[in-house]
Enzyme design. Structure first.
Site, mmCIF file in Angstrom:
data_model
loop_
_atom_site.group_PDB
_atom_site.id
_atom_site.type_symbol
_atom_site.label_atom_id
_atom_site.label_comp_id
_atom_site.label_asym_id
_atom_site.label_seq_id
_atom_site.Cartn_x
_atom_site.Cartn_y
_atom_site.Cartn_z
ATOM 1 N N HIS A 213 0.562 -1.210 -0.085
ATOM 2 C CA HIS A 213 -0.035 -0.017 0.101
ATOM 3 C C HIS A 213 0.733 1.362 0.209
ATOM 4 C CE1 HIS A 213 -3.412 2.595 -0.089
ATOM 5 N NE2 HIS A 213 -2.851 3.310 0.617
ATOM 6 N N ARG B 46 -10.423 -11.451 -12.474
ATOM 7 C CA ARG B 46 -9.221 -10.739 -12.957
ATOM 8 C C ARG B 46 -8.218 -11.760 -13.164
ATOM 9 N NH1 ARG B 46 -5.661 -7.986 -8.542
ATOM 10 N NH2 ARG B 46 -4.127 -7.548 -10.326
ATOM 11 N N ARG B 47 -7.332 -11.681 -14.100
ATOM 12 C CA ARG B 47 -6.002 -12.554 -14.071
ATOM 13 C C ARG B 47 -6.436 -13.854 -14.482
ATOM 14 N NH1 ARG B 47 -2.603 -11.129 -8.803
ATOM 15 N NH2 ARG B 47 -1.058 -9.739 -9.379
ATOM 16 N N HIS C 181 -10.182 -0.287 -11.285
ATOM 17 C CA HIS C 181 -9.803 0.684 -10.401
ATOM 18 C C HIS C 181 -8.317 1.021 -10.398
ATOM 19 C CE1 HIS C 181 -8.712 2.528 -6.527
ATOM 20 N NE2 HIS C 181 -7.949 1.945 -6.130
ATOM 21 N N PHE C 182 -7.414 0.230 -10.620
ATOM 22 C CA PHE C 182 -5.964 0.557 -10.406
ATOM 23 C C PHE C 182 -5.353 1.163 -11.758
ATOM 24 C CE2 PHE C 182 -4.983 -4.019 -10.658
ATOM 25 C CZ PHE C 182 -4.530 -3.985 -11.925
ATOM 26 N N HIS C 183 -6.210 1.279 -12.856
ATOM 27 C CA HIS C 183 -5.812 1.923 -14.103
ATOM 28 C C HIS C 183 -6.258 3.112 -14.038
ATOM 29 C CE1 HIS C 183 -4.660 -2.369 -15.739
ATOM 30 N NE2 HIS C 183 -4.076 -1.486 -16.531
ATOM 31 N N TYR D 149 1.576 5.165 -2.741
ATOM 32 C CA TYR D 149 2.016 6.387 -2.169
ATOM 33 C C TYR D 149 3.244 6.830 -2.944
ATOM 34 C CZ TYR D 149 -2.606 6.679 -0.286
ATOM 35 O OH TYR D 149 -3.956 6.709 -0.233
HETATM 36 C C1 HEM Z 1 -1.233 0.869 -22.608
HETATM 37 C C2 HEM Z 1 -2.334 1.174 -21.825
HETATM 38 C C3 HEM Z 1 -2.899 -0.052 -20.767
HETATM 39 C C4 HEM Z 1 -3.621 -1.079 -21.263
HETATM 40 C C5 HEM Z 1 -4.265 -1.350 -22.559
HETATM 41 C C6 HEM Z 1 -3.648 -1.845 -19.908
HETATM 42 C C7 HEM Z 1 -4.462 -3.018 -19.894
HETATM 43 C C8 HEM Z 1 -4.115 -3.948 -18.814
HETATM 44 C C9 HEM Z 1 -4.874 -5.374 -18.874
HETATM 45 C C10 HEM Z 1 -5.713 -5.890 -20.221
HETATM 46 C C11 HEM Z 1 -4.355 -6.051 -17.750
HETATM 47 C C12 HEM Z 1 -4.774 -7.336 -17.518
HETATM 48 C C13 HEM Z 1 -5.830 -7.697 -16.785
HETATM 49 C C14 HEM Z 1 -5.963 -9.216 -16.548
HETATM 50 O O1 HEM Z 1 -6.038 -9.919 -17.642
HETATM 51 O O2 HEM Z 1 -6.156 -9.561 -15.532
HETATM 52 C C15 HEM Z 1 -3.718 -5.206 -17.177
HETATM 53 C C16 HEM Z 1 -2.982 -5.240 -15.638
HETATM 54 C C17 HEM Z 1 -2.179 -4.490 -15.302
HETATM 55 N N1 HEM Z 1 -1.929 -3.170 -15.594
HETATM 56 FE FE1 HEM Z 1 -2.316 -2.361 -17.228
HETATM 57 N N2 HEM Z 1 -3.027 -1.361 -18.992
HETATM 58 C C18 HEM Z 1 -2.462 -0.074 -19.363
HETATM 59 C C19 HEM Z 1 -1.454 0.623 -18.593
HETATM 60 C C20 HEM Z 1 -1.112 0.526 -17.426
HETATM 61 C C21 HEM Z 1 -0.313 1.475 -16.801
HETATM 62 C C22 HEM Z 1 0.232 2.779 -17.222
HETATM 63 C C23 HEM Z 1 -0.163 0.824 -15.542
HETATM 64 C C24 HEM Z 1 0.839 1.257 -14.300
HETATM 65 C C25 HEM Z 1 1.761 2.392 -14.260
HETATM 66 C C26 HEM Z 1 -0.444 -0.408 -15.680
HETATM 67 C C27 HEM Z 1 -0.501 -1.413 -14.544
HETATM 68 C C28 HEM Z 1 -1.186 -2.393 -14.592
HETATM 69 C C29 HEM Z 1 -0.972 -3.750 -13.618
HETATM 70 C C30 HEM Z 1 -0.321 -3.223 -12.249
HETATM 71 C C31 HEM Z 1 -1.773 -4.691 -13.824
HETATM 72 C C32 HEM Z 1 -1.872 -5.978 -13.052
HETATM 73 C C33 HEM Z 1 -1.167 -7.266 -13.387
HETATM 74 C C34 HEM Z 1 -1.360 -8.345 -12.660
HETATM 75 O O3 HEM Z 1 -2.460 -8.512 -12.521
HETATM 76 O O4 HEM Z 1 -0.612 -8.829 -12.229
HETATM 77 N N3 HEM Z 1 -1.375 -0.929 -16.897
HETATM 78 N N4 HEM Z 1 -3.526 -3.973 -17.818
HETATM 79 CU CU LIG Z 2 -3.965 -0.173 -0.478
#
Ligand code: HEM
Ligand SMILES: [Cu+2]
Length: 540
Positions: free
Chosen positions: A215, A429-430, A366-368, A219
């Site tokens: 967490h 998710r995932r 949320h986190f996006h 920050y």
């Molecule tokens: C180019 C733009 C982006 C797209 C299209 C995108 C799309 C996605 C998708 C489809 C997932 C997978 C969800 C799943 O199947 O569980 C994901 C996971 C994730 N994204 Fe992005 N994302 C983008 C940008 C970002 C940015 C800028 C960040 C953070 C700086 C970020 C952080 C994450 C994180 C931490 C996960 C989780 C991975 C996990 O579950 O282990 N994403 N994103």
């Molecule tokens: Cu938190």
């Protein structure tokens, strides 16, 4: 000063490179989620890609960007070089070496453990050692900035430090406290275990240590974005910072409130007594406060800017803001997305409602909005402002830079809205299988995941615009004279004397007490249990 700028530019270069690879991975995932038949689509590829995306975006892009921003702003605001320039480069080298090691393990398919690396999923030691080196590099960086601050302080014993540096020091303190958890997890659990020195690992302890870190990690990402909102945005928008002292209070509060909240990620975990989860939930509610104050102060500063640009009515100052400026547009749109993300965050943090959204697509929705927009879009905007000054060139492909934030906004609105909705409908998710192992609602989710994938396409296009602008600027931008990094002045003038918010000692003390209150008892209780542990699993 030139030397510091070169160091900052090197960090931003690595950060932006990681962002580029991660954005490409994201495109594949978004399409995969929508069940598009990509030729290379396998479960192994999917988990490799999600791990690479999560690690490179959330851990590598952010950390390098923050390190670079920290070096540039500190040396510029304090008007002096780093105290130990060689240490700055060593920090960069160690973090880069670690990144290469971890990226090798992920891209060669030896670390499909996702960016949370929960055991008993097991990765190649290079993954854990690599990420540990990234943290070690960031410690050296933080130490160098603190040393630079102290050298400045000796010459200015009574002057409040510029707000940007105040915010960065708070970031570093939060980071030092936070990384104790992940360092313990790496050194005592994951690294010996992945090297085969221990056979079994305690996944519950690992999760506790991970979220102790996880967490405040958010920050660590967010505070540098707030530094930009407080100290860069008002200036570029043509105004002044509404209140310097509110900003100082906000950063000080984050030092004490960032860490004792980690159990809000573990509401669904067994083995943690409910009263401790409730205590962390209570602390979490408090941490909304400094963000509300930030929203107030930044909006008030923007109103000042709009009025200085001629607005006279109640709301016409909004229209007077320079929405065509890439930094201003990026930050304003990132704030809009963050407002929605913060609302969702309050739901995640509510003990009861969390069970509705836990581990569903809601979470990625949320986190996006938070790290993926409030932080990432702010950093992209900061890139448009900062990189030309670091390399003494004009911003190239300005039209792309102007359009890019809006494209991100629309793409993210589609992506995140649909993920929130499918999440509420229970979509996990995932998960690789687009049929969700025969879940009855899978058909119902198809249309929404299609829209989400379309949003992902727009996001990818936006990311590509950003990369083109950065490359164009660095390689082909017209050369300019080196100029200062101008930061916003406060409306009430420069702060006259140091207040309690300018002294870090008391805040660090309270922070440590809070950490002990929140974690000592549950941790000791956990260690007293009979713990069998688990052997490792490498599914791919
Ligand atoms: C180019 C733009 C982006 C797209 C299209 C995108 C799309 C996605 C998708 C489809 C997932 C997978 C969800 C799943 O199947 O569980 C994901 C996971 C994730 N994204 Fe992005 N994302 C983008 C940008 C970002 C940015 C800028 C960040 C953070 C700086 C970020 C952080 C994450 C994180 C931490 C996960 C989780 C991975 C996990 O579950 O282990 N994403 N994103
Ligand atoms: Cu938190």
């Amino acid at each position: 000063m030139i030397a510091a700028r070169r160091l900052a530019a090197a960090h931003l270069g690595v950060g932006v490179g990681a962002f580029g690879i991660a954005a490409f991975m994201a495109l594949m995932q978004a399409l995969s989620r929508a069940n598009l038949d990509l030729p290379w689509r396998t479960a192994r590829m999917y988990y490799l890609s999600v791990t690479a995306h999560g690690v490179l975006m959330a851990l590598v892009f952010t950390t390098f960007f923050i390190m670079g921003l920290g070096v540039a702003l500190t040396s510029s605001a304090l008007n002096r070089p780093l105290r130990f320039p060689a240490l700055g480069w060593t920090a960069f080298g160690v973090a880069l070496l670690g990144t290469v090691g971890a990226a090798w393990a992920i891209l060669w398919g030896k670390a499909t453990v996702l960016y949370t690396f929960y055991p008993p999923l097991e990765a190649h030691p290079a993954f854990y050692i690599g990420l540990t080196l990234v943290v070690v590099g960031s410690w050296l960086w933080g130490g160098d900035l603190i040393a630079t601050y102290r050298a400045w302080r000796r010459e200015h014993p009574d002057t409040p430090v510029p707000l940007a540096v105040h915010g960065l020091l708070a970031t570093i303190i939060v980071w030092f406290i936070a990384t104790v958890g992940v360092a313990a997890e790496m050194l005592f659990q994951l690294i010996p275990w992945s090297l085969g020195l221990t056979e079994r690992i305690d996944p519950m302890l690992a999760r506790m240590l991970f979220w102790y870190f996880g967490h405040p990690l958010v920050y660590f990402w967010l505070l540098p974005a707030y530094v930009v909102w407080y100290t860069v945005l008002p200036r570029v928008a043509g105004g002044k910072l509404f209140s310097d002292s509110l900003g100082r209070m906000v950063f000080a509060l984050f030092i004490i409130l960032s860490t004792p909240v980690g159990f809000h990620h573990q509401f669904m975990d067994p083995g943690i007594p409910a009263e401790w989860k409730a205590f962390h939930a209570f602390n979490t509610a408090w941490i909304l406060f400094p963000s509300f104050v930030t929203a107030f102060t930044v909006l008030a500063s923007l109103e000042v800017a709009g009025r200085r640009r001629g607005a006279t009515g109640l709301f016409d100052w909004l229209g007077k803001l320079p929405w065509g400026d890439p930094l201003v547009a990026s930050v304003l749109l990132s704030m809009l997305l963050f407002a929605v993300g913060g609302f969702g965050g309050a739901i995640n943090a509510s003990f009861g409602m969390n069970s509705m959204v836990h581990n569903t697509a809601w979470i990625q929705g949320h986190f996006h909005l938070t790290v993926g927009s409030a932080v990432a879009l702010t950093f992209m905007g900061t890139g448009y402002w900062l990189v030309p000054k670091l390399v003494n060139r004009q911003l190239e492909l300005v039209l792309l830079a102007r359009v890019q934030p809006y494209l991100w906004f629309v793409g993210m609105a589609l992506f995140s809205f649909t993920n929130h909705v499918t999440g509420l409908q229970g979509m996990p998710r995932r998960v690789f299988d687009p049929g969700y192992l025969g879940a009855p609602a899978a058909d119902q989710w198809r249309a929404l995941t299609g829209i989400s994938a379309f949003g992902g396409l727009l996001l990818f296009a936006s990311a590509a615009f950003f990369l083109l602008v950065m490359l164009g600027t660095v390689l082909a931008g017209r050369r300019t004279e080196s100029g200062p990094l101008e930061l916003a002045e406060a409306l009430e003038g420069p702060p006259a004397k140091r207040t309690v918010f300018d002294r870090f000692g008391p805040w660090v003390t309270v922070a440590v007490v809070m950490v002990l209150l929140a974690y000592a008892v549950p941790l000791v209780q956990h260690l007293q249990l009979v713990r069998f542990g688990s052997t490792g699993f490498k599914p791919y």
